[in-house]
Design a protein around this motif. Structure first.
Motif, PDB file in Angstrom:
ATOM      1  N   LEU A   1      33.676  32.619  41.953  1.00 18.45           N
ATOM      2  CA  LEU A   1      34.738  33.371  42.637  1.00 18.45           C
ATOM      3  C   LEU A   1      36.122  32.842  42.227  1.00 18.45           C
ATOM      4  O   LEU A   1      37.016  33.607  41.858  1.00 18.45           O
ATOM      5  CB  LEU A   1      34.510  33.261  44.149  1.00 18.45           C
ATOM      6  CG  LEU A   1      35.402  34.085  45.065  1.00 18.45           C
ATOM      7  CD1 LEU A   1      34.621  34.490  46.327  1.00 18.45           C
ATOM      8  CD2 LEU A   1      36.651  33.339  45.460  1.00 18.45           C
ATOM      9  N   LYS A   2      36.244  31.506  42.235  1.00 20.21           N
ATOM     10  CA  LYS A   2      37.531  30.923  41.848  1.00 20.21           C
ATOM     11  C   LYS A   2      37.820  31.185  40.360  1.00 20.21           C
ATOM     12  O   LYS A   2      38.932  31.513  39.976  1.00 20.21           O
ATOM     13  CB  LYS A   2      37.538  29.418  42.136  1.00 20.21           C
ATOM     14  CG  LYS A   2      37.767  29.129  43.607  1.00 20.21           C
ATOM     15  CD  LYS A   2      37.963  27.659  43.871  1.00 20.21           C
ATOM     16  CE  LYS A   2      36.643  26.986  44.139  1.00 20.21           C
ATOM     17  NZ  LYS A   2      36.716  25.580  44.437  1.00 20.21           N
ATOM     18  N   GLU A   3      36.759  31.069  39.553  1.00 22.01           N
ATOM     19  CA  GLU A   3      36.900  31.299  38.113  1.00 22.01           C
ATOM     20  C   GLU A   3      37.342  32.742  37.836  1.00 22.01           C
ATOM     21  O   GLU A   3      38.185  33.004  36.965  1.00 22.01           O
ATOM     22  CB  GLU A   3      35.550  30.984  37.432  1.00 22.01           C
ATOM     23  CG  GLU A   3      35.467  31.277  35.951  1.00 22.01           C
ATOM     24  CD  GLU A   3      36.431  30.443  35.107  1.00 22.01           C
ATOM     25  OE1 GLU A   3      36.883  29.390  35.567  1.00 22.01           O
ATOM     26  OE2 GLU A   3      36.743  30.900  33.979  1.00 22.01           O
ATOM     27  N   LEU A   4      36.801  33.682  38.610  1.00 26.62           N
ATOM     28  CA  LEU A   4      37.147  35.100  38.422  1.00 26.62           C
ATOM     29  C   LEU A   4      38.633  35.342  38.699  1.00 26.62           C
ATOM     30  O   LEU A   4      39.310  36.044  37.936  1.00 26.62           O
ATOM     31  CB  LEU A   4      36.303  35.972  39.366  1.00 26.62           C
ATOM     32  CG  LEU A   4      36.595  37.461  39.262  1.00 26.62           C
ATOM     33  CD1 LEU A   4      35.922  38.067  38.035  1.00 26.62           C
ATOM     34  CD2 LEU A   4      36.153  38.198  40.517  1.00 26.62           C
ATOM     35  N   VAL A   5      39.128  34.737  39.768  1.00 24.16           N
ATOM     36  CA  VAL A   5      40.544  34.924  40.117  1.00 24.16           C
ATOM     37  C   VAL A   5      41.407  34.351  38.989  1.00 24.16           C
ATOM     38  O   VAL A   5      42.383  34.964  38.555  1.00 24.16           O
ATOM     39  CB  VAL A   5      40.864  34.282  41.482  1.00 24.16           C
ATOM     40  CG1 VAL A   5      42.355  34.380  41.796  1.00 24.16           C
ATOM     41  CG2 VAL A   5      40.054  34.946  42.588  1.00 24.16           C
ATOM     42  N   LYS A   6      41.004  33.182  38.470  1.00 27.46           N
ATOM     43  CA  LYS A   6      41.746  32.569  37.358  1.00 27.46           C
ATOM     44  C   LYS A   6      41.731  33.470  36.133  1.00 27.46           C
ATOM     45  O   LYS A   6      42.751  33.755  35.527  1.00 27.46           O
ATOM     46  CB  LYS A   6      41.070  31.241  36.984  1.00 27.46           C
ATOM     47  CG  LYS A   6      41.794  30.031  37.489  1.00 27.46           C
ATOM     48  CD  LYS A   6      41.207  28.790  36.861  1.00 27.46           C
ATOM     49  CE  LYS A   6      40.705  27.896  37.980  1.00 27.46           C
ATOM     50  NZ  LYS A   6      39.823  26.841  37.574  1.00 27.46           N
ATOM     51  N   ARG A   7      40.522  33.935  35.771  1.00 31.30           N
ATOM     52  CA  ARG A   7      40.384  34.729  34.550  1.00 31.30           C
ATOM     53  C   ARG A   7      41.221  35.991  34.562  1.00 31.30           C
ATOM     54  O   ARG A   7      41.682  36.458  33.539  1.00 31.30           O
ATOM     55  CB  ARG A   7      38.920  35.132  34.336  1.00 31.30           C
ATOM     56  CG  ARG A   7      38.092  34.022  33.807  1.00 31.30           C
ATOM     57  CD  ARG A   7      36.764  34.558  33.333  1.00 31.30           C
ATOM     58  NE  ARG A   7      35.926  33.429  32.966  1.00 31.30           N
ATOM     59  CZ  ARG A   7      35.063  33.435  31.972  1.00 31.30           C
ATOM     60  NH1 ARG A   7      34.885  34.520  31.254  1.00 31.30           N
ATOM     61  NH2 ARG A   7      34.354  32.364  31.704  1.00 31.30           N
ATOM     62  N   ASN A   8      41.366  36.588  35.741  1.00 29.91           N
ATOM     63  CA  ASN A   8      42.123  37.840  35.805  1.00 29.91           C
ATOM     64  C   ASN A   8      43.640  37.599  35.802  1.00 29.91           C
ATOM     65  O   ASN A   8      44.405  38.557  35.676  1.00 29.91           O
ATOM     66  CB  ASN A   8      41.704  38.654  37.026  1.00 29.91           C
ATOM     67  CG  ASN A   8      40.425  39.450  36.769  1.00 29.91           C
ATOM     68  OD1 ASN A   8      40.364  40.258  35.849  1.00 29.91           O
ATOM     69  ND2 ASN A   8      39.396  39.196  37.557  1.00 29.91           N
ATOM     70  N   GLY A   9      44.045  36.348  35.923  1.00 25.76           N
ATOM     71  CA  GLY A   9      45.466  35.983  35.789  1.00 25.76           C
ATOM     72  C   GLY A   9      46.388  36.687  36.777  1.00 25.76           C
ATOM     73  O   GLY A   9      47.487  37.108  36.417  1.00 25.76           O
ATOM     74  N   PHE A  10      45.940  36.805  38.031  1.00 24.37           N
ATOM     75  CA  PHE A  10      46.764  37.503  39.025  1.00 24.37           C
ATOM     76  C   PHE A  10      48.001  36.672  39.381  1.00 24.37           C
ATOM     77  O   PHE A  10      47.961  35.453  39.351  1.00 24.37           O
ATOM     78  CB  PHE A  10      45.967  37.697  40.321  1.00 24.37           C
ATOM     79  CG  PHE A  10      44.754  38.566  40.170  1.00 24.37           C
ATOM     80  CD1 PHE A  10      44.877  39.913  39.896  1.00 24.37           C
ATOM     81  CD2 PHE A  10      43.476  38.029  40.316  1.00 24.37           C
ATOM     82  CE1 PHE A  10      43.754  40.720  39.780  1.00 24.37           C
ATOM     83  CE2 PHE A  10      42.346  38.824  40.203  1.00 24.37           C
ATOM     84  CZ  PHE A  10      42.487  40.176  39.931  1.00 24.37           C
ATOM     85  N   ASN A  11      49.071  37.349  39.779  1.00 25.08           N
ATOM     86  CA  ASN A  11      50.209  36.610  40.336  1.00 25.08           C
ATOM     87  C   ASN A  11      50.723  37.246  41.626  1.00 25.08           C
ATOM     88  O   ASN A  11      51.836  36.997  42.053  1.00 25.08           O
ATOM     89  CB  ASN A  11      51.333  36.442  39.308  1.00 25.08           C
ATOM     90  CG  ASN A  11      51.779  37.778  38.790  1.00 25.08           C
ATOM     91  OD1 ASN A  11      51.429  38.814  39.362  1.00 25.08           O
ATOM     92  ND2 ASN A  11      52.539  37.782  37.709  1.00 25.08           N
TER      93      ASN A  11
END
Ligand SMILES: Cc1ncc(COP(=O)(O)O)c(C=O)c1O
Length: 303
Positions: free
Chosen positions: A83-93
């Motif tokens: 879950l944390k990796e997914l948020v990182k990968r999508n590069g949200f800000n």
């Protein structure tokens, strides 16, 4: 036009393009809504992105799987890492709404049988204008489902057909959303959020045995009332006619955050605008989730 098509999804052990995360139409997940999920928010702060109350959401997701008697239980740890990796990968800000879903897959002949799959999606979610302006509410003629027939404190996909009926009826009738009564005729909750009112200066919310989801935001608000506002909130049955003498009312939930209610069934609440205590709670809540005040309760998980 799919606005999410450039996003990555976590799907059964892999990070895949949005369009490739698919479930078969014959799966119990599609046929019967045999799945459970969580809605979790991650917020941007000056120090980066934080997920709000991740541990509590993943604990509820484990509980939901157990009650559904899934063949395999995904633990909080197994879900938390991708879950944390997914948020990182999508590069949200910006603020992100994260949805892990555990569902029954395969060609099972019943909703109970079949291998269990997992997906996690994350999409940006701007705060709607009703968060500040408030919303209008219809007391629904659809009753909130009862724990005798569906487990209300399990975040099961199928439960949301009950929510959908109430929300759609309210919209057709010109309201923003609905507030449902339980089988005992007391206030339960909205289609995807819990309810609070201020009456006689007291902050009141239905008990957790009112056929509601045991909301994490509800718990946050009870804590903020005690710790930050020095108000002792009351958990008790609420009757419908009490609403019309409330000075304030609001919804709360991960997606709804704290949304003022300004009108119920055409009765104006307070002076028709967001109430004072509602505003104080909103400020305390937004300051915590957006990292402006110290995280003294370990509610934030950095991504
Ligand atoms: C039916 C229902 N009630 C209440 C809530 C609020 O729960 P939480 O604060 O844990 O997001 C939700 C949130 O998704 C919900 O779907």
């Amino acid at each position: 036009m799919n606005k999410f098509k450039n996003l990555t999804v976590y799907f059964n052990g892999e990070f895949l393009p949005w369009e490739e995360a698919r479930v078969h139409v014959f799966s119990p997940a599609v046929k019967y809504g045999a799945g459970v999920f969580e809605g979790i928010c991650a917020y941007m702060s000056d120090n980066g992105m934080n997920i709000f109350r991740l541990g509590e959401h993943l604990a509820r997701l484990e509980y939901s799987q157990q009650v559904m008697r899934f063949e395999r239980i995904f633990t909080a740890e197994e879900i938390g890492l991708p879950l944390k990796e997914l948020v990182k990968r999508n590069g949200f800000n910006k603020t992100v709404h994260i949805r892990p879903t555990i569902y029954v897959d395969g060609t099972g002949e019943s909703a109970a049988a079949g291998p269990v799959g997992i997906s996690i999606t994350a999409v940006e979610r701007p705060r709607p204008t009703i968060a500040m302006e408030g919303c209008s509410v219809q007391i629904s003629s659809w009753q909130r489902l009862a724990d005798l027939s569906m487990p209300t404190r399990v975040k099961a996909n199928a439960n949301y057909n009950n929510s959908r009926f109430a929300a759609m009826q309210a919209q057709v009738d010109g309201y923003t959303t609905a507030l449902m009564l339980n089988s005992r005729g007391h206030i339960a909750e909205g289609p995807g959020m819990c309810f609070f009112m201020v009456r006689g200066g007291q902050v009141v919310t239905p008990t957790i045995t009112s056929s509601i989801l045991e909301s994490i935001t509800r718990d946050t608000i009870l804590t903020l009332c005690r710790d930050e506002l020095r108000l002792e909130p009351i958990e008790r049955d609420i009757e419908r006619s009490e609403l019309f003498s409330a000075s304030e009312a609001f919804f709360c939930g991960t997606a709804w955050e704290i949304t003022p209610i300004t009108n119920i069934d055409g009765f104006v609440i307070g002076d028709g605008g967001p109430g004072e205590i509602t505003g104080l709670l909103q400020k305390a809540y937004f300051d915590i989730v957006e990292g402006r005040t110290a995280d003294k309760r370990d509610w934030l998980t950095p991504v």
